[in-house]
Design a protein around this motif. Structure first.
Motif, short mmCIF file in Angstrom:
data_model
loop_
_atom_site.label_atom_id
_atom_site.label_comp_id
_atom_site.label_asym_id
_atom_site.label_seq_id
_atom_site.Cartn_x
_atom_site.Cartn_y
_atom_site.Cartn_z
N ASP A 9 0.83 -1.20 0.00
CA ASP A 9 0.00 0.00 0.00
C ASP A 9 0.87 1.26 0.00
O ASP A 9 0.60 2.23 -0.73
CB ASP A 9 -0.92 -0.02 1.22
N LEU A 10 1.93 1.26 0.82
CA LEU A 10 2.84 2.40 0.87
C LEU A 10 3.49 2.64 -0.50
O LEU A 10 3.57 3.76 -0.99
CB LEU A 10 3.92 2.16 1.93
N VAL A 11 3.96 1.55 -1.12
CA VAL A 11 4.63 1.66 -2.41
C VAL A 11 3.67 2.22 -3.47
O VAL A 11 4.04 3.09 -4.26
CB VAL A 11 5.19 0.29 -2.84
N ARG A 12 2.45 1.72 -3.47
CA ARG A 12 1.49 2.19 -4.47
C ARG A 12 1.18 3.67 -4.27
O ARG A 12 1.03 4.42 -5.24
CB ARG A 12 0.21 1.35 -4.40
N ALA A 51 3.23 5.85 -2.96
CA ALA A 51 4.43 6.59 -3.35
C ALA A 51 4.54 6.69 -4.88
O ALA A 51 4.90 7.75 -5.42
CB ALA A 51 5.67 5.90 -2.78
N LEU A 52 4.24 5.62 -5.57
CA LEU A 52 4.25 5.65 -7.04
C LEU A 52 3.21 6.63 -7.57
O LEU A 52 3.45 7.36 -8.53
CB LEU A 52 4.00 4.25 -7.61
N ALA A 53 2.04 6.64 -6.92
CA ALA A 53 0.95 7.52 -7.37
C ALA A 53 1.34 8.99 -7.27
O ALA A 53 0.86 9.82 -8.06
CB ALA A 53 -0.31 7.25 -6.55
N GLU A 54 2.22 9.34 -6.30
CA GLU A 54 2.66 10.73 -6.19
C GLU A 54 3.36 11.19 -7.47
O GLU A 54 3.20 12.33 -7.92
CB GLU A 54 3.60 10.89 -4.99
N ALA A 107 12.61 -1.89 -2.21
CA ALA A 107 13.02 -1.41 -3.53
C ALA A 107 12.65 -2.41 -4.61
O ALA A 107 12.16 -2.04 -5.69
CB ALA A 107 14.53 -1.16 -3.54
N CYS A 108 12.85 -3.68 -4.32
CA CYS A 108 12.45 -4.73 -5.27
C CYS A 108 10.93 -4.70 -5.48
O CYS A 108 10.45 -4.88 -6.60
CB CYS A 108 12.88 -6.10 -4.76
N GLY A 109 10.19 -4.45 -4.40
CA GLY A 109 8.74 -4.38 -4.49
C GLY A 109 8.29 -3.22 -5.37
O GLY A 109 7.33 -3.35 -6.14
N VAL A 110 8.97 -2.08 -5.27
CA VAL A 110 8.63 -0.93 -6.11
C VAL A 110 8.75 -1.32 -7.58
O VAL A 110 7.85 -1.06 -8.40
CB VAL A 110 9.55 0.27 -5.81
N LEU A 111 9.87 -1.95 -7.93
CA LEU A 111 10.10 -2.32 -9.33
C LEU A 111 9.08 -3.34 -9.81
O LEU A 111 8.53 -3.22 -10.91
CB LEU A 111 11.52 -2.86 -9.48
N LEU A 167 6.02 -4.07 -8.55
CA LEU A 167 4.64 -3.57 -8.57
C LEU A 167 4.43 -2.60 -9.73
O LEU A 167 3.40 -2.65 -10.41
CB LEU A 167 4.31 -2.90 -7.24
N PHE A 168 5.41 -1.73 -9.98
CA PHE A 168 5.25 -0.81 -11.10
C PHE A 168 5.22 -1.57 -12.42
O PHE A 168 4.41 -1.27 -13.30
CB PHE A 168 6.37 0.23 -11.13
N ALA A 169 6.12 -2.55 -12.56
CA ALA A 169 6.17 -3.31 -13.80
C ALA A 169 4.85 -4.04 -14.06
O ALA A 169 4.34 -4.06 -15.19
CB ALA A 169 7.32 -4.31 -13.75
N ALA A 170 4.29 -4.61 -13.01
CA ALA A 170 3.02 -5.33 -13.16
C ALA A 170 1.91 -4.38 -13.61
O ALA A 170 1.10 -4.71 -14.49
CB ALA A 170 2.65 -6.01 -11.85
N ASP A 171 1.87 -3.19 -13.01
CA ASP A 171 0.86 -2.21 -13.40
C ASP A 171 1.06 -1.72 -14.83
O ASP A 171 0.09 -1.38 -15.51
CB ASP A 171 0.90 -1.02 -12.44
N ALA A 172 2.33 -1.68 -15.26
CA ALA A 172 2.64 -1.21 -16.61
C ALA A 172 2.53 -2.30 -17.66
O ALA A 172 2.68 -2.03 -18.86
CB ALA A 172 4.04 -0.59 -16.63
#
Length: 295
Positions: free
Chosen positions: A19-22, A24-27, A65-69, A71-76
């Motif tokens: 949830d935190l990562v999502r 942060a990405l949304a910002e 950091a791995c989670g950020v990469l 989760l973003f990749a999956a969304d993209a």
């Protein structure tokens, strides 16, 4: 273990981190797509990038950091391959490679800042914690954090403290009691405040009592307190209070707090206190300089 399993093994909730990562990405994506990357890089272009230390320090937050990469990749709708070179708790020097990521370059660059913001912040906490603990080497004292954390980052910052070799104070208001000066003033005395907590919540709840005089420390020990925070006391007074605890015949732990610095850490630790409380670990830690370099 994947990044979620690593978080779970570290006592962190993977869903809360997600949830935190999502958020942060949304910002970064709130105002639309990454216009710079979109304009300059072919969406099909692939490559590899490395997260590299620019300064010496200690790592924390690599699984995040791995989670950020991921989760973003999956969304993209793309796939990124991430390879970790150094785990959390590792000591890095300038040039140390922390992790590498391969895949579509636009995805790597769009996720870059969110990933580094989290990793640099948490590694900064771990690095500062490690410096405090190093200053106290040769003693049995441990550095502890406080609740002076960045809102929303408490569990991760306290995890970073552990990565740096420190130990955690209470996580919130309900897992332990900390009787401070205002509680004492309202209850009427140190002993009355301590007794009130014990009467209300029983003997299993951890209770720490803050005092700022030797007489208050004596009163807390007599009341039965087994963890006492010694606030803004000079070294000679810290030693006096520690001696009172030892003379009581019970195991009483002491924590020094207030007006502390790295320069005074060794002297304070040598007084015999068990912990040194440092709010700066989480509210004022400089970030560790880490960067992302395309090969």
């Amino acid at each position: 273990m994947n990044w979620r399993e690593q978080l779970g093994a570290a006592g962190l909730d993977p869903e809360q981190v997600t949830d935190l990562v999502r958020r942060a990405l949304a910002e970064d994506l709130k105002y639309g797509l990454d216009v710079t990357t979109t304009a300059t890089i072919d969406p099909a272009q692939r490559g590899t990038a490395d997260v590299v230390a620019r300064a010496p320090g200690r790592l924390a937050g690599v699984p995040v950091a791995c989670g950020v990469l991921e989760l973003f990749a999956a969304d993209a709708g793309v796939h990124l391959d991430v390879e970790v070179q150094l785990p959390d708790g590792s000591v890095v020097e300038p040039g140390s490679s922390v992790l590498s990521v391969s895949g579509p370059i636009p995805a790597i660059l769009t996720a870059e800042r969110t990933m580094l913001n989290i990793l640099c912040q948490l590694s900064g906490v771990a690095t500062l914690t490690g410096r405090w603990q190093e200053e106290m080497s040769g003693t049995t004292a441990r550095v502890r954090d406080t609740r002076k954390t960045v809102p929303g980052l408490r569990e991760l910052q306290k995890y970073a403290v552990r990565c740096g070799g420190g130990v955690n104070h209470r996580m919130g208001l309900g897992d332990a009691a900390l009787i401070k000066d205002n509680h004492v003033a309202a209850a009427g005395s140190v002993a009355a405040a301590y007794r009130a907590v014990r009467d209300r919540f029983g003997d299993d709840l951890p209770v720490e009592v803050e005092v700022d005089t030797t007489d208050q420390a004596r009163e807390a020990i007599a009341a039965g307190a087994d963890l006492i925070l010694l606030d803004n006391m000079p070294p000679h007074q810290l030693r006096e209070c520690v001696a009172l605890g030892r003379a009581s015949g019970r195991k009483v732990l002491f924590e020094a707090s207030g007006g502390l610095s790295l320069e005074s850490a060794a002297e304070v630790a040598a007084t015999g206190v068990d912990y040194i409380a440092v709010g700066a670990l989480t509210h004022s830690a400089p970030v560790l300089d880490l960067g992302l370099d395309l090969r």
